[in-house]
Motif scaffolding. Structure first.
Motif, mmCIF file in Angstrom:
data_model
loop_
_atom_site.group_PDB
_atom_site.id
_atom_site.type_symbol
_atom_site.label_atom_id
_atom_site.label_comp_id
_atom_site.label_asym_id
_atom_site.label_seq_id
_atom_site.Cartn_x
_atom_site.Cartn_y
_atom_site.Cartn_z
ATOM 1 N N GLU A 109 0.850 -1.198 0.000
ATOM 2 C CA GLU A 109 0.000 0.000 0.000
ATOM 3 C C GLU A 109 0.886 1.248 0.000
ATOM 4 O O GLU A 109 0.628 2.204 -0.738
ATOM 5 C CB GLU A 109 -0.919 0.001 1.222
ATOM 6 C CG GLU A 109 -1.838 1.199 1.292
ATOM 7 C CD GLU A 109 -2.960 1.196 0.264
ATOM 8 O OE1 GLU A 109 -3.562 2.269 0.054
ATOM 9 O OE2 GLU A 109 -3.238 0.140 -0.326
ATOM 10 N N ALA A 110 1.936 1.231 0.813
ATOM 11 C CA ALA A 110 2.854 2.368 0.874
ATOM 12 C C ALA A 110 3.578 2.548 -0.460
ATOM 13 O O ALA A 110 3.695 3.666 -0.981
ATOM 14 C CB ALA A 110 3.863 2.166 2.006
ATOM 15 N N TRP A 111 4.061 1.446 -1.008
ATOM 16 C CA TRP A 111 4.803 1.518 -2.279
ATOM 17 C C TRP A 111 3.883 1.977 -3.408
ATOM 18 O O TRP A 111 4.273 2.758 -4.267
ATOM 19 C CB TRP A 111 5.433 0.171 -2.566
ATOM 20 C CG TRP A 111 6.584 0.203 -3.524
ATOM 21 C CD1 TRP A 111 7.392 1.268 -3.824
ATOM 22 C CD2 TRP A 111 7.060 -0.876 -4.312
ATOM 23 N NE1 TRP A 111 8.347 0.908 -4.732
ATOM 24 C CE2 TRP A 111 8.162 -0.416 -5.060
ATOM 25 C CE3 TRP A 111 6.670 -2.200 -4.453
ATOM 26 C CZ2 TRP A 111 8.878 -1.222 -5.934
ATOM 27 C CZ3 TRP A 111 7.384 -3.008 -5.319
ATOM 28 C CH2 TRP A 111 8.475 -2.518 -6.056
ATOM 29 N N LYS A 112 2.654 1.499 -3.399
ATOM 30 C CA LYS A 112 1.670 1.926 -4.401
ATOM 31 C C LYS A 112 1.480 3.440 -4.343
ATOM 32 O O LYS A 112 1.410 4.107 -5.375
ATOM 33 C CB LYS A 112 0.338 1.221 -4.148
ATOM 34 C CG LYS A 112 -0.798 1.681 -5.037
ATOM 35 C CD LYS A 112 -2.094 1.000 -4.619
ATOM 36 C CE LYS A 112 -3.281 1.697 -5.228
ATOM 37 N NZ LYS A 112 -4.536 1.234 -4.637
ATOM 38 N N SER A 113 1.412 3.997 -3.137
ATOM 39 C CA SER A 113 1.211 5.435 -3.003
ATOM 40 C C SER A 113 2.407 6.230 -3.523
ATOM 41 O O SER A 113 2.288 7.419 -3.796
ATOM 42 C CB SER A 113 0.891 5.807 -1.558
ATOM 43 O OG SER A 113 2.031 5.686 -0.756
#
Length: 154
Positions: free
Chosen positions: A142-146
């Motif tokens: 989720e963090a990397w996607k953001s």
């Protein structure tokens, strides 16, 4: 890059899986003592396979010193007691994401002190917890996607 922090990790395969995850995402890994295993533990090596050379975790003596001695601009705490869903977290390139021990979670005083920075992964009401390496994977991606998967090899 984003830093994942494991507070008092107890289960070697979980930490090994997270090392492998960090190796594949470019995230840093910090471990806060006491550890429930040696870093040369056979089961840790099996889980991380040959990825350890790409992930060099830093070890810290305790949580209070970690917070005091690191420049933390964007703290994200993942706990089942989180006030908001993880999808509400704002991740940045310098985010530090802290996860609690498999057996004890994070200290209550710590959660209370930083309660406005706490997030949870939704679960059914009667659920106790997710496996640590699964929870870390959910949040890491989720963090990397953001960050639009910055550094991705494609």
């Amino acid at each position: 890059m984003i830093t994942l922090v494991l507070y008092k990790p107890q289960i070697p395969p979980n930490t090994g899986n997270i090392m492998r995850l960090c190796s594949n995402t470019g995230f840093k890994l910090h471990l806060i003592k006491p550890l429930g295993f040696n870093l040369d533990d056979k089961s840790l090596k099996r889980a991380k396979l040959d990825y350890f050379s790409n992930t060099d975790p830093l070890i810290f003596e305790n949580l209070d010193l970690y917070i005091k001695n690191n420049s933390i601009k964007n703290l994200v705490i993942i706990t089942k007691f989180g006030k908001k869903k993880y999808t509400d977290a704002k991740f940045t390139n310098n985010s530090i994401i802290i996860f609690g021990s498999e057996t004890d979670g994070l200290p209550k005083y710590f959660i209370e002190k930083f309660k406005n920075k706490t997030f949870r992964i939704p679960m059914l009401n009667d659920s106790r917890s997710l496996n640590l390496s699964n929870a870390v994977a959910i949040i890491a991606y989720e963090a990397w996607k953001s960050l639009n998967f910055s550094g991705e090899g494609f």
